[in-house]
Design a protein around this motif. Structure first.
Motif, PDB file in Angstrom:
ATOM      1  N   HIS A  46     -13.777  18.523 -17.270  1.00 51.48           N
ATOM      2  CA  HIS A  46     -13.927  17.551 -16.175  1.00 51.48           C
ATOM      3  C   HIS A  46     -13.347  18.214 -14.928  1.00 51.48           C
ATOM      4  N   MET A  47     -14.204  18.611 -14.020  1.00 54.82           N
ATOM      5  CA  MET A  47     -13.791  19.322 -12.818  1.00 54.82           C
ATOM      6  C   MET A  47     -13.520  18.328 -11.696  1.00 54.82           C
ATOM      7  N   ILE A  48     -12.411  18.525 -11.007  1.00 52.95           N
ATOM      8  CA  ILE A  48     -11.995  17.638  -9.921  1.00 52.95           C
ATOM      9  C   ILE A  48     -11.763  18.496  -8.682  1.00 52.95           C
ATOM     10  N   VAL A  49     -12.365  18.088  -7.562  1.00 54.13           N
ATOM     11  CA  VAL A  49     -12.200  18.812  -6.302  1.00 54.13           C
ATOM     12  C   VAL A  49     -11.642  17.842  -5.266  1.00 54.13           C
ATOM     13  N   PRO A  50     -10.387  18.051  -4.832  1.00 55.40           N
ATOM     14  CA  PRO A  50      -9.819  17.192  -3.793  1.00 55.40           C
ATOM     15  C   PRO A  50     -10.481  17.457  -2.437  1.00 55.40           C
ATOM     16  N   ALA A  51     -10.624  16.413  -1.651  1.00 54.92           N
ATOM     17  CA  ALA A  51     -11.203  16.548  -0.311  1.00 54.92           C
ATOM     18  C   ALA A  51     -10.342  17.472   0.542  1.00 54.92           C
ATOM     19  N   TYR A  52     -10.986  18.328   1.298  1.00 60.22           N
ATOM     20  CA  TYR A  52     -10.338  19.249   2.238  1.00 60.22           C
ATOM     21  C   TYR A  52      -9.419  20.269   1.569  1.00 60.22           C
ATOM     22  N   ALA A  53      -9.634  20.533   0.280  1.00 59.85           N
ATOM     23  CA  ALA A  53      -8.777  21.489  -0.432  1.00 59.85           C
ATOM     24  C   ALA A  53      -9.495  22.800  -0.705  1.00 59.85           C
ATOM     25  N   ASN A  54     -10.615  23.026  -0.004  1.00 56.16           N
ATOM     26  CA  ASN A  54     -11.298  24.317  -0.100  1.00 56.16           C
ATOM     27  C   ASN A  54     -11.911  24.645   1.252  1.00 56.16           C
ATOM     28  N   SER A  55     -12.089  25.917   1.480  1.00 49.79           N
ATOM     29  CA  SER A  55     -12.680  26.358   2.753  1.00 49.79           C
ATOM     30  C   SER A  55     -13.439  27.652   2.506  1.00 49.79           C
ATOM     31  N   THR A  56     -14.158  28.095   3.507  1.00 48.42           N
ATOM     32  CA  THR A  56     -14.892  29.346   3.385  1.00 48.42           C
ATOM     33  C   THR A  56     -15.210  29.879   4.774  1.00 48.42           C
ATOM     34  N   GLN A  57     -15.786  31.055   4.806  1.00 45.53           N
ATOM     35  CA  GLN A  57     -16.170  31.703   6.058  1.00 45.53           C
ATOM     36  C   GLN A  57     -17.628  31.400   6.385  1.00 45.53           C
ATOM     37  N   ASN A  58     -17.983  31.654   7.615  1.00 45.19           N
ATOM     38  CA  ASN A  58     -19.389  31.592   7.992  1.00 45.19           C
ATOM     39  C   ASN A  58     -20.147  32.656   7.215  1.00 45.19           C
ATOM     40  N   ASN A  59     -21.408  32.375   6.900  1.00 42.92           N
ATOM     41  CA  ASN A  59     -22.264  33.395   6.312  1.00 42.92           C
ATOM     42  C   ASN A  59     -23.555  33.448   7.128  1.00 42.92           C
ATOM     43  N   GLU A  60     -24.502  34.247   6.721  1.00 39.47           N
ATOM     44  CA  GLU A  60     -25.707  34.398   7.533  1.00 39.47           C
ATOM     45  C   GLU A  60     -26.611  33.168   7.520  1.00 39.47           C
ATOM     46  N   TYR A  61     -26.337  32.202   6.666  1.00 40.62           N
ATOM     47  CA  TYR A  61     -27.174  31.011   6.555  1.00 40.62           C
ATOM     48  C   TYR A  61     -26.522  29.743   7.092  1.00 40.62           C
ATOM     49  N   MET A  62     -25.186  29.647   6.989  1.00 40.20           N
ATOM     50  CA  MET A  62     -24.474  28.432   7.384  1.00 40.20           C
ATOM     51  C   MET A  62     -23.108  28.792   7.944  1.00 40.20           C
ATOM     52  N   THR A  63     -22.575  27.874   8.736  1.00 40.29           N
ATOM     53  CA  THR A  63     -21.182  28.015   9.135  1.00 40.29           C
ATOM     54  C   THR A  63     -20.310  27.675   7.921  1.00 40.29           C
ATOM     55  N   GLY A  64     -19.065  28.047   7.974  1.00 45.14           N
ATOM     56  CA  GLY A  64     -18.143  27.696   6.902  1.00 45.14           C
ATOM     57  C   GLY A  64     -18.051  26.190   6.711  1.00 45.14           C
ATOM     58  N   GLU A  65     -18.045  25.457   7.820  1.00 46.51           N
ATOM     59  CA  GLU A  65     -17.980  23.995   7.748  1.00 46.51           C
ATOM     60  C   GLU A  65     -19.227  23.429   7.067  1.00 46.51           C
ATOM     61  N   GLN A  66     -20.395  23.928   7.418  1.00 51.36           N
ATOM     62  CA  GLN A  66     -21.634  23.454   6.784  1.00 51.36           C
ATOM     63  C   GLN A  66     -21.637  23.774   5.295  1.00 51.36           C
ATOM     64  N   SER A  67     -21.173  24.949   4.952  1.00 53.12           N
ATOM     65  CA  SER A  67     -21.119  25.353   3.549  1.00 53.12           C
ATOM     66  C   SER A  67     -20.208  24.431   2.753  1.00 53.12           C
ATOM     67  N   CYS A  68     -19.031  24.149   3.281  1.00 53.30           N
ATOM     68  CA  CYS A  68     -18.105  23.244   2.586  1.00 53.30           C
ATOM     69  C   CYS A  68     -18.711  21.857   2.430  1.00 53.30           C
ATOM     70  N   ARG A  69     -19.338  21.347   3.470  1.00 53.93           N
ATOM     71  CA  ARG A  69     -19.989  20.033   3.371  1.00 53.93           C
ATOM     72  C   ARG A  69     -21.078  20.053   2.304  1.00 53.93           C
ATOM     73  N   TYR A  70     -21.867  21.120   2.256  1.00 54.05           N
ATOM     74  CA  TYR A  70     -22.950  21.228   1.274  1.00 54.05           C
ATOM     75  C   TYR A  70     -22.403  21.113  -0.148  1.00 54.05           C
ATOM     76  N   TYR A  71     -21.379  21.885  -0.468  1.00 59.48           N
ATOM     77  CA  TYR A  71     -20.844  21.879  -1.829  1.00 59.48           C
ATOM     78  C   TYR A  71     -20.087  20.581  -2.137  1.00 59.48           C
TER      79      TYR A  71
END
Length: 91
Positions: free
Chosen positions: A42-67
């Motif tokens: 059972h995987m649990i992901v707390p809100a705002y507890a992960n981040s990432t960098q921009n990539n060639e397809y999305m900003t880091g913020e867009q990527s985090c929202r997507y996942y």
């Protein structure tokens, strides 16, 4: 890492719930969430507890929202508000 021994450790301890946080949402965190799910955890992901960098397809913020808002919820993980995550840690 596949040969880390983490799955065996969790199995031995009878752990079924795993909370995930960290960086590189679109790489390490996603791989961990999906692998844990595939192994019946059972995987649990707390809100705002992960981040990432921009990539060639999305900003880091867009990527985090997507996942966090689209890919993981109702599929691979429970994405929970931070207050709920803290409650779960107290159990």
């Amino acid at each position: 890492k596949k040969e880390s021994g983490l799955l065996e450790y969790l199995t031995e301890k009878g752990e079924k719930d795993v909370m995930v946080c960290g960086i590189m949402t679109d790489f390490c965190i996603n791989a961990t969430v999906e692998a844990g799910f595939e192994h019946g955890l059972h995987m649990i992901v707390p809100a705002y507890a992960n981040s990432t960098q921009n990539n060639e397809y999305m900003t880091g913020e867009q990527s985090c929202r997507y996942y966090n808002e689209f890919l993981w919820p109702d599929r691979y993980a429970d994405c929970v508000p931070m207050d709920k995550a803290l409650e779960l840690l107290k159990k």
